[in-house]
Design an enzyme around this catalytic site. Structure first.
Site, mmCIF file in Angstrom:
data_model
loop_
_atom_site.group_PDB
_atom_site.id
_atom_site.type_symbol
_atom_site.label_atom_id
_atom_site.label_comp_id
_atom_site.label_asym_id
_atom_site.label_seq_id
_atom_site.Cartn_x
_atom_site.Cartn_y
_atom_site.Cartn_z
ATOM 1 C CB ALA A 201 -0.047 3.950 -22.914
ATOM 2 C CG LEU A 202 1.662 -0.877 -26.502
ATOM 3 C CD1 LEU A 202 1.478 -2.028 -27.490
ATOM 4 C CD2 LEU A 202 2.424 -1.360 -25.277
ATOM 5 N N GLY B 149 9.616 2.190 -27.454
ATOM 6 C CA GLY B 149 10.361 1.395 -26.471
ATOM 7 C C GLY B 149 9.752 -0.004 -26.352
ATOM 8 C CG HIS B 150 5.812 -0.600 -24.664
ATOM 9 N ND1 HIS B 150 5.279 0.665 -24.579
ATOM 10 C CD2 HIS B 150 5.835 -1.080 -23.403
ATOM 11 C CE1 HIS B 150 4.974 0.928 -23.320
ATOM 12 N NE2 HIS B 150 5.314 -0.100 -22.582
ATOM 13 C CE LYS C 201 10.504 4.330 -18.931
ATOM 14 N NZ LYS C 201 9.891 4.658 -17.630
ATOM 15 C CG ASP C 202 10.157 0.803 -15.681
ATOM 16 O OD1 ASP C 202 9.912 1.862 -15.098
ATOM 17 O OD2 ASP C 202 9.635 0.501 -16.774
ATOM 18 C CD GLN D 204 8.610 -3.266 -13.894
ATOM 19 O OE1 GLN D 204 7.617 -2.852 -13.326
ATOM 20 N NE2 GLN D 204 8.721 -3.243 -15.206
ATOM 21 C CB SER E 56 7.983 6.972 -20.176
ATOM 22 O OG SER E 56 6.943 6.845 -19.238
ATOM 23 N NE ARG F 139 4.503 6.646 -14.869
ATOM 24 C CZ ARG F 139 3.582 6.576 -13.936
ATOM 25 N NH1 ARG F 139 2.915 7.643 -13.595
ATOM 26 N NH2 ARG F 139 3.338 5.447 -13.310
HETATM 27 O O1 PAF Z 1 6.570 -2.071 -16.615
HETATM 28 C C1 PAF Z 1 5.329 -2.178 -16.686
HETATM 29 O O2 PAF Z 1 4.678 -1.707 -17.617
HETATM 30 C C2 PAF Z 1 4.582 -2.898 -15.575
HETATM 31 O O3 PAF Z 1 5.150 -2.649 -14.331
HETATM 32 C C3 PAF Z 1 4.448 -4.421 -15.810
HETATM 33 C C4 PAF Z 1 5.798 -5.109 -15.809
HETATM 34 C C5 PAF Z 1 3.749 -4.659 -17.128
HETATM 35 C C6 PAF Z 1 3.602 -5.046 -14.686
HETATM 36 O O4 PAF Z 1 2.331 -4.480 -14.647
#
Ligand code: PAF
Length: 283
Positions: A32-33, A36-37, A152-153, A156, A188, A190
């Site tokens: 779901a790019l 940002g990606h 953003k995460d 993580q 995102s 989402r």
């Molecule tokens: O940030 C994400 O999209 C996910 O948490 C990741 C790092 C790809 C792990 O599934």
């Protein structure tokens, strides 16, 4: 660009690249790019000989099964975007290719040294166990020299840095700045789940966060925390789950602006049914 679905084929491709002395950059994603990606992919491509992007919606990091089934998926659209961003390999395995059944049924064990006890960790039990499980598996398959993660995460990113160091992966973790929509909403996957009206309302999250930064010299962290929560909850359709002002390295809450050299406010807000996260650096 080549898409690979099998672990063995990905391992062969990686072995050939390492033998040829090529440096591998890696961007793990759940598809779901969005822009940002693509900014991570472009940076990865610029800093390495070869750019590998994984697309895998990891079941073990979803604590809500509805969230997992609602997660947007569109491989062919993602592939077209990756091709234009200069990606060399897309690694898009099935769940069976990645996990044995026993691995899915119980949480992956990992000692996070407390990084999992706050914020997302409190509200999404075992979420980071699943993240560490998949990212460590992907690192062992792709053996990247560098791996790119969005700020953003924020939690993580802290967890991945800690995991990379304790598991002794020879991979440099490269944090990449949040990419925002023109009116401020953090990009995102989402966001695709928001209605047009909700998307407009969601812009207020970053607006309130940015404004709060102007009061750092006049107000305490506790006052800013309370006011941000009140302001966002005062907007119809928005409901804050948590807003914590933390030491950017340890993720522990701070009382005073002098408690840490690097201070970040991390927020999670429901916009209707969609859970959005964002953060802002104060110091
Ligand atoms: O940030 C994400 O999209 C996910 O948490 C990741 C790092 C790809 C792990 O599934």
């Amino acid at each position: 660009m080549k898409t690979i679905a099998s672990v063995a084929q990905m391992q062969h491709a990686v072995a050939d690249l390492h033998l040829a002395g090529k440096r591998i950059g890696f961007v793990p994603t759940m598809g779901a790019l969005h822009e940002g990606h693509l900014s991570l992919v472009k940076q990865c491509k610029a800093e390495n000989d070869c750019c590998v992007v994984s697309i895998f919606v990891n079941p073990t990091q979803f604590n809500d099964k509805r969230d997992l089934s609602n997660y947007p998926r569109n491989l062919s659209k993602d592939e077209a975007m990756l091709q234009s961003a200069g990606c060399d390999f897309v690694f898009a395995p099935t769940t069976d290719e990645i996990y044995a059944d026993v691995e899915i049924d119980k949480p992956f064990e990992f000692d996070f040294n407390g990084l999992d006890k706050v914020m997302e960790g409190k509200f999404r039990p075992n979420h980071f166990n699943g993240v560490v499980q998949i990212v460590s598996k992907l690192f062992s398959i792709v053996l990247p020299n560098k791996a790119y993660f969005g700020e953003k995460d924020f939690q993580q990113l802290a967890v991945i840095k800690y995991m990379t160091s304790t598991m002794r992966f020879d991979t440099e973790i490269v944090p990449c700045p949040i990419v925002r929509e023109p009116l401020g909403l953090a990009m995102s996957s989402r966001n695709e789940l928001l209605s047009t009206e909700e998307r407009k309302i969601a812009q207020n999250i970053s607006k309130v966060l940015f404004e709060s930064r102007n009061f750092v010299n006049q107000k305490s962290p506790a006052d800013i925390q309370r006011e941000v929560i009140e302001q966002i909850n005062g907007i119809a359709a928005l409901q804050v789950e948590y807003f914590e002002i933390v030491n950017g390295d340890s993720l522990q809450s701070i009382q005073n602006w002098t408690d840490a050299p690097y201070i970040v406010g991390c927020i999670t807000v429901f916009c209707g049914k969609v859970r959005l996260i964002d953060n802002i650096r104060y110091i």
